[in-house]
Design an enzyme around this catalytic site. Structure first.
Site, PDB file in Angstrom:
ATOM      1  N   TYR A 135      16.187   3.527   0.548  1.00  0.00           N
ATOM      2  CA  TYR A 135      16.035   2.372  -0.343  1.00  0.00           C
ATOM      3  C   TYR A 135      17.090   2.416  -1.455  1.00  0.00           C
ATOM      4  O   TYR A 135      17.806   1.454  -1.704  1.00  0.00           O
ATOM      5  CB  TYR A 135      14.640   2.377  -0.986  1.00  0.00           C
ATOM      6  CG  TYR A 135      13.494   2.168  -0.022  1.00  0.00           C
ATOM      7  CD1 TYR A 135      13.315   2.974   1.098  1.00  0.00           C
ATOM      8  CD2 TYR A 135      12.560   1.156  -0.245  1.00  0.00           C
ATOM      9  CE1 TYR A 135      12.242   2.787   1.968  1.00  0.00           C
ATOM     10  CE2 TYR A 135      11.486   0.960   0.616  1.00  0.00           C
ATOM     11  CZ  TYR A 135      11.334   1.777   1.722  1.00  0.00           C
ATOM     12  OH  TYR A 135      10.284   1.588   2.575  1.00  0.00           O
TER      13      TYR A 135
ATOM     14  N   GLU B 299       8.782  -7.119  -2.247  1.00  0.00           N
ATOM     15  CA  GLU B 299       8.129  -7.733  -1.079  1.00  0.00           C
ATOM     16  C   GLU B 299       8.602  -9.162  -0.870  1.00  0.00           C
ATOM     17  O   GLU B 299       8.806  -9.589   0.266  1.00  0.00           O
ATOM     18  CB  GLU B 299       6.599  -7.678  -1.222  1.00  0.00           C
ATOM     19  CG  GLU B 299       6.009  -6.275  -1.351  1.00  0.00           C
ATOM     20  CD  GLU B 299       6.490  -5.277  -0.312  1.00  0.00           C
ATOM     21  OE1 GLU B 299       6.734  -5.687   0.835  1.00  0.00           O
ATOM     22  OE2 GLU B 299       6.645  -4.090  -0.652  1.00  0.00           O
TER      23      GLU B 299
HETATM   24 ZN   LIG Z   1      10.372  -2.663   1.668  1.00  0.00          ZN
END
Ligand SMILES: [Zn+2]
Length: 438
Positions: free
Chosen positions: A372, A297
């Site tokens: 990702y 994050e």
């Molecule tokens: Zn993310």
């Protein structure tokens, strides 16, 4: 699906065909709102400063139909007509404005905000057990204010909101004032750096503030008192993480520091906003089990929030980079090396269906874990090819050149070419433009 030419309508982003609007460009939003936690009532106004990009007599804004618009004025005059349908507020003016005209749009609205249903589940404004959370990605902003909801439309924000005094309000940017009147408190936040609407957030809860570090970036947290001990342990290394990321990615992009919000409720996944990350109580368990996510994050402040994909198809420029930041942090903190993590995830990807195109995964697979991991592996492969010095110089130039801007994949591959003596085309073809796992 076949569409005849007549039914083809121009869209800003085919991944979110209903979002975004034409004919104007917003530079600033000023929200002046009142919220009642107990009854979930939001009322107030949005003042939107924009400029026309074409001659314009009508325009649209994205806005949830859960919110009722009572008045619209443009440049001080009542709009000739306005109507709300299908997530769009349509506004018609008395007369046509020329190209390049200044627009000051004031929308008065209110209602009981609720999350919007999307391909990716519910997004946007959400009631917590006690308080509020906004999870704007990718198209939840319109659940609480009228906007041009697309990441390519960045603007400055001022968010002023009054709510019951026991609650703390966290929104983007600098807290410029906090005034208690009777049983309510008015909170005013100013976010001056250009910000995509999906990264604009509102967090309301019975939160205590904790100061974490002053340098290299001011860091603070808002959390329920009961989680404080676990939080102090779990987030203890965040200041070192910030230092490391500043060294690797370049200066932190925002003037006003970084805030972590931990909600009293559990959250399935943490999420990023401009200058803020939001975690659930479950991410704060006293065992540091979410440190990977804390790194992820934080890295979004550079990759995603500052350097933002212009179209959602390029989401690997957010998620691949944030995932790779997890691996870099692990390596730096004495955990598994980036190389070990790459090897592990490469094998995992090979065992999964090989039908995902990283450079254009499709709206259904936009948040697929393979975006990702494959994104991070692409960067790891590039790092191996360029060597550490050039690779990290490239990342720094990437975040500097496109700071607070929007990008497409070609911007990255084009910049990377300057760091390599030989063509990187085969690398991009294999990792970004083929479905097979190299
Ligand atoms: Zn993310």
């Amino acid at each position: 699906m076949k569409t005849s030419p007549k039914t083809v309508t121009e869209v800003i982003d085919p991944y979110l065909p209903k979002n975004g609007n034409f004919g104007y460009r917003v530079s600033r939003y000023e929200l002046d709102l009142e919220y009642k936690v107990a009854s979930n009532r939001l009322t107030g106004s949005a003042t939107i400063t924009a400029v026309t990009l074409t001659a314009l007599q009508q325009f649209t804004l994205d806005l949830s139909t859960a919110l009722t618009v009572s008045k619209v004025s443009v440049n001080g005059k009542r709009a000739a007509q306005f109507s709300s349908r299908g997530g769009k507020l349509r506004v018609r003016l008395e007369s046509k404005l020329p190209t390049g005209a200044a627009l000051s749009i004031v929308v008065r609205y209110g209602g009981a905000p609720r999350p919007l249903r999307s391909l990716w589940g519910e997004v946007g404004f959400e009631e917590l057990t006690e308080g509020v959370l906004v999870a704007g990605q990718p198209n939840g902003a319109a659940s609480w204010f009228p906007c041009d909801d697309h990441p390519s439309a960045k603007a400055a924000f001022r968010i002023q909101i009054s709510t019951e005094s026991p609650y703390r309000v966290v929104a983007n940017g600098k807290l410029v004032s906090r005034r208690a009147r009777a049983s309510r408190t008015v909170w005013t936040y100013e976010q001056s750096e250009p910000t995509s609407t999906y990264l604009v957030t509102l967090q309301i809860g019975r939160y205590q503030m904790a100061r974490l570090a002053k340098a290299p970036v001011q860091m603070q947290a808002a959390l329920p008192q009961r989680l404080r001990d676990d939080f102090d342990h779990d987030f203890a290394r965040q200041p070192q993480m910030m230092e490391f990321f500043v060294e690797r990615f370049g200066p932190y992009p925002l003037a006003n520091g970084y805030t972590v919000v931990v909600t009293d409720d559990p959250l399935e996944i943490p999420l990023e906003a401009q200058g803020i990350s939001i975690f659930g109580a479950n991410h704060c368990d006293g065992t540091r089990s979410s440190e990977r996510l804390i790194a992820h994050e934080l890295a979004h402040q550079w990759f995603g929030n500052s350097v933002t994909a212009r179209r959602w198809r390029d989401i690997w420029l957010h998620e691949g980079f944030a995932c790779y930041a997890e691996w870099l942090w692990s390596e730096h903190a004495g955990g598994a090396s980036a190389d070990d993590l790459a090897r592990f995830h490469h094998q995992q990807l090979r065992d999964k269906p090989q039908d995902l195109l990283l450079a254009d995964p499709g709206p259904h697979n936009m948040f697929d874990d393979r975006v990702y991991k494959r994104g991070a592996l692409t960067l790891h492969t590039l790092r191996g090819r360029l060597g550490d010095d050039k690779f990290f110089a490239l990342l720094e130039e990437w975040t500097a050149r496109y700071r607070h801007a929007t990008v497409v994949t070609d911007d990255f591959t084009g910049l990377a070419a300057n760091y390599s003596d030989e063509s990187l085309r085969p690398l991009w073809d294999a990792w970004l433009y083929s479905t097979e796992v190299p």
